[in-house]
Design an enzyme around this catalytic site. Structure first.
Site, PDB file in Angstrom:
ATOM      1  N   CYS A  82      -0.521  14.298  21.693  1.00 17.59           N
ATOM      2  CA  CYS A  82      -0.696  15.981  22.192  1.00 17.59           C
ATOM      3  C   CYS A  82      -0.301  15.787  23.946  1.00 17.59           C
ATOM      4  O   CYS A  82       0.626  15.509  24.949  1.00 17.59           O
ATOM      5  CB  CYS A  82      -0.828  16.858  21.459  1.00 17.59           C
ATOM      6  N   HIS A 188       1.550  16.063  16.335  1.00 20.36           N
ATOM      7  CA  HIS A 188      -0.651  15.137  16.094  1.00 20.36           C
ATOM      8  C   HIS A 188      -0.661  14.332  14.789  1.00 20.36           C
ATOM      9  O   HIS A 188       0.075  15.098  13.672  1.00 20.36           O
ATOM     10  CB  HIS A 188      -1.256  16.876  15.912  1.00 20.36           C
ATOM     11  N   GLU A 190      -2.703  13.118  13.460  1.00 12.10           N
ATOM     12  CA  GLU A 190      -3.786  12.858  12.512  1.00 12.10           C
ATOM     13  C   GLU A 190      -3.252  13.739  10.943  1.00 12.10           C
ATOM     14  O   GLU A 190      -4.493  13.342  10.092  1.00 12.10           O
ATOM     15  CB  GLU A 190      -5.112  13.154  12.731  1.00 12.10           C
TER      16      GLU A 190
END
Ligand code: MN
Length: 213
Positions: A82, A188, A190
Site C-alpha cells: 500500500c 493488502h 496480509e
C-alpha cells in the site's frame, strides 16, 4: 507481522530514525514497508503543491526512505505494501497521484466501501514480471484502501494495473541494481483474499532466506 510468520519468517518491528537505518539493515534479511493512514510528502517526488487531502507523516517517511535506500543498496529483499509500495516508487525516482478521484476520470472506488477482508476490484498481472512468476496467474481479486496511487515508478517497472489504469503493483526492472527481489503491491495481501496473496509473502520470505545463504 502475522502474515510474515505464516510464511515462515521471523518478524521484528524497527524504528524510524534515519541515522539507524544502516545499522538496522545489517541485522535484517528482508524489509516490509506497510504504509498506514498517511501520505508521502510531495517534496519527495518533486511536487510543491500539496493536495488538501494529503496527510504527510514526515518523521516516519524520512525513516522509511532511509530503510528502503539501505535495503536496495545492500540487495536485501523489499516488499512494499500500500503506502509502502508508493514509498518504494518514490525511492526509485517515481511520482505519485495525490488524490485518485481528482486525477483519474472514471476511477474505481479505490477506497472500497466494503470490508477490507473482501475484494474491492480485480487487477491484471502483467506477463513476464516477478509478480506473475510469484502468483502464477494474470488475474487477482484484491482489496483497495488507498486514495493515492503510483503515477510513475522511476527505475522500477509496472507489474499490475486495475481496470481503470491505476497502477497496482511495481517491481525492480531488468536493469535494477543488483537485481535484488523488490516488489510493491497497492493492496493488502496480509488479508489473504486471493490465492496469490500468501504466495507473495512466501516468495518474499524465500528470497530473504536465500540471500542469507
Ligand atoms: Mn486499488
Amino acid at each position: 507481522m502475522d502474515a510474515v510468520t505464516r510464511a515462515g519468517g521471523l518478524p521484528v518491528a524497527v524504528g524510524h530514525d534515519p541515522a539507524l537505518a544502516e545499522a538496522v539493515l545489517k541485522r535484517l534479511d528482508g524489509l516490509v514497508v506497510t504504509g498506514g493512514a498517511f501520505d508521502i510528502g510531495p517534496e519527495y517526488y518533486g511536487k510543491e503543491a500539496v493536495h488538501a487531502l494529503t496527510v504527510p507523516k514526515p518523521g516516519r517517511t524520512a525513516g522509511e526512505v532511509a530503510l528502503v535506500r539501505a535495503a536496495l543498496a545492500r540487495g536485501i529483499p523489499v516488499l512494499g505494501i500500500c503506502g509502502g509500495m508508493q514509498l518504494l516508487a518514490v525511492v526509485l525516482g517515481g511520482t505519485l497521484i495525490q488524490h485518485i478521484p481528482d486525477a483519474v476520470p472514471g476511477a474505481l472506488a479505490h477506497e472500497q466501501p466494503n470490508s477490507r477482508d473482501e475484494a474491492g476490484h480485480e487487477i491484471a498481472v502483467l506477463r513476464g514480471t516477478l509478480l506473475h512468476d510469484v502468483v502464477g496467474g494474470e488475474r487477482m481479486a484484491v482489496n483497495s484502501s488507498h486514495h493515492q496511487a503510483v503515477l510513475s515508478c522511476g527505475r522500477g517497472r509496472v507489474s499490475a494495473v486495475a481496470p481503470d489504469g491505476v497502477i497496482e503493483a511495481i517491481e525492480g526492472g531488468d536493469d535494477f541494481p543488483g537485481k535484488s527481489w523488490c516488489l510493491g503491491v497497492q493492496w493488502h495481501p496480509e488479508f489473504a483474499i486471493d490465492p496469490g496473496d500468501d504466495k507473495i509473502f512466501a516468495a518474499f520470505v524465500a528470497a530473504a532466506r536465500k540471500d542469507r545463504g
